[in-house]
Design a protein around this motif. Sequence first.
Motif, PDB file in Angstrom:
ATOM      1  N   GLN A   1      -8.824  13.133  52.284  1.00  0.00           N
ATOM      2  CA  GLN A   1     -10.224  13.157  52.709  1.00  0.00           C
ATOM      3  C   GLN A   1     -10.502  14.265  53.717  1.00  0.00           C
ATOM      4  OE1 GLN A   1     -10.438   9.103  54.101  1.00  0.00           O
ATOM      5  NE2 GLN A   1     -11.529   8.413  52.276  1.00  0.00           N
TER       6      GLN A   1
ATOM      7  N   ASN B   1      -8.353  11.412  41.213  1.00  0.00           N
ATOM      8  CA  ASN B   1      -8.730  11.813  39.857  1.00  0.00           C
ATOM      9  C   ASN B   1     -10.094  12.492  39.809  1.00  0.00           C
ATOM     10  OD1 ASN B   1     -10.327   9.580  40.222  1.00  0.00           O
ATOM     11  ND2 ASN B   1      -9.753   8.567  38.303  1.00  0.00           N
ATOM     12  N   VAL B   2     -10.273  13.503  40.675  1.00  0.00           N
ATOM     13  CA  VAL B   2     -11.450  14.368  40.556  1.00  0.00           C
ATOM     14  C   VAL B   2     -11.457  14.979  39.157  1.00  0.00           C
ATOM     15  CG1 VAL B   2     -12.573  16.445  41.446  1.00  0.00           C
ATOM     16  CG2 VAL B   2     -11.464  14.842  43.021  1.00  0.00           C
TER      17      VAL B   2
ATOM     18  N   ALA C   1      -9.601  22.020  41.831  1.00  0.00           N
ATOM     19  CA  ALA C   1      -9.862  20.618  42.180  1.00  0.00           C
ATOM     20  C   ALA C   1      -8.562  19.827  42.189  1.00  0.00           C
ATOM     21  CB  ALA C   1     -10.828  19.998  41.165  1.00  0.00           C
ATOM     22  N   ASP C   2      -8.491  18.785  43.050  1.00  0.00           N
ATOM     23  CA  ASP C   2      -7.365  17.863  43.003  1.00  0.00           C
ATOM     24  C   ASP C   2      -7.324  17.232  41.609  1.00  0.00           C
ATOM     25  OD1 ASP C   2      -6.725  18.397  45.619  1.00  0.00           O
ATOM     26  OD2 ASP C   2      -7.837  16.700  46.421  1.00  0.00           O
ATOM     27  N   THR C   3      -6.116  17.063  41.074  1.00  0.00           N
ATOM     28  CA  THR C   3      -5.979  16.689  39.664  1.00  0.00           C
ATOM     29  C   THR C   3      -4.938  15.596  39.487  1.00  0.00           C
ATOM     30  OG1 THR C   3      -6.513  18.979  39.046  1.00  0.00           O
ATOM     31  CG2 THR C   3      -5.553  17.586  37.334  1.00  0.00           C
TER      32      THR C   3
ATOM     33  N   TYR D   1      -9.495   6.954  43.218  1.00  0.00           N
ATOM     34  CA  TYR D   1     -10.769   7.632  43.001  1.00  0.00           C
ATOM     35  C   TYR D   1     -10.791   9.012  43.653  1.00  0.00           C
ATOM     36  CZ  TYR D   1     -12.036   2.867  41.743  1.00  0.00           C
ATOM     37  OH  TYR D   1     -12.062   1.609  41.171  1.00  0.00           O
ATOM     38  N   ARG D   2     -10.072   9.156  44.772  1.00  0.00           N
ATOM     39  CA  ARG D   2      -9.986  10.457  45.424  1.00  0.00           C
ATOM     40  C   ARG D   2      -9.118  11.431  44.626  1.00  0.00           C
ATOM     41  NH1 ARG D   2     -13.263  12.497  49.461  1.00  0.00           N
ATOM     42  NH2 ARG D   2     -14.042  10.749  50.700  1.00  0.00           N
TER      43      ARG D   2
END
Length: 457
Positions: A262, A307-308, A167-169, A304-305
């Motif tokens: 996105q 901090n998955v 996941a993006d972190t 928000y995108r």
Amino acid sequence: MSEPRVLLIDDEEELRLSTAQALELSGFSVTMLSSAEHALELIGYSFDGVVVSDIRMPGMDGMTLLQKVRELDAEIPVILVTGHGDVQLAVNAMRNGAYDFMEKPFTAQYLSGVIRRAMDKRSLVLENRRLRAVAGKRDDLETRLPGRTQVMVDLRYRIRAIGAADADTLIIGATGAGKEVVARALHDVSSRANRPFVAINCAALPQNLIESELFGHEAGAFPGAIRARYGKFEHARGGTILLDEIGSMPIEIQARFLRVLQERVITRLGSNETVELDVRFIATSKVDLEAEVAAGRFRPDLLYRLNVATVHVPSLAQRRADIPLLFLQLVREAAARYGREDQDVPQSIIAEIATREWPGNVRELRNAADRLVLGLSSETPDPVHLENDRQSFRLAEKVASYERDLIAKSITTHAGNLKAVYETLGISRKTLYEKMQKYGLDKRHLGSFAHVDDDTI
């Protein structure tokens, strides 16, 4: 495990091509690079190949590359090549950890033989690491992110969990706390470990070229764009992109980057064609991005995108009990890096290090370890004065000094577990307590609170 490969780095194109061709005919998979900087993007803790690099190159030279590679993983074989008959250079290269050193011209057969031996050594290192992991012994994360405090135990657990999820972190932490080390660890425990790791310092990108640097450009896209060029995003396809200090990214670029996050596509400057992007994004920040959003300097939708998943890297102030053992490890690493013998650090220095404030965190502590190893620290005992002091000691003073150091070292070794200390030293709990009182020893400054038992003081 992916196919073992050779990273061949040489700024001379003709020599680079001929050497690569000879190695490929010998059965090697060769990746050619014209500069050392790009090599670091392809190297990590799980790298299963060998680095062959020219020494004298523009930009980062081979000796600097050797140091950088050893900082990533000291057991990656690096073979250095030079066209200059410099014996001292060869000695320095071997002393600094090079696997081998050779002078041009050399035969392809000789180079192939050296590479095969280096490959065998690297394969053995990686196999031993896998066997240790299967046996449940201390894993790589404990070596790279040492510490027995609960915050470090939790950090390593979170890295393992998030790393596998791809996941993006977002990594939050103070300056010098080790955010990039955490980012590289996330990359190395993921399925992308053998793909590029591209670090982008958002604070250092040139304002007039930032879009070209990130997205790339076509020939003629702007004055001076003579030929098409991949941007850093495209260069990292299949791997991980680290956006260091993303809070410094200009607000106008944030909008374009949001689309990348996105849709996972980019468009080079001067082109209408989109390029699909298979990457994982990791961003770091030393500032509170929520506050930056409130101040209008950071886009809320981008936050928000990003901090998955979020990882908080503790400062040294939050893990003070780890400082003595961490400092000793950094001293060992510095000694290996500078080709010095291991040093026995006096307990008086360890105790002073443990009580000092470290606003620069691990980075500042590492600098202190380097200075100690190089003899540049004001805390390093002067040999002449030390010898004079020893000669002036009476026998009782010598015995007391030895006893204090022995107890302090045992407390450090056993991470504050006093039961293990008095059992190892063969004394009673009461005797240990009295001697700690006598010598002013405090387990909080020498050990760790990670172990809890009945023998606490």
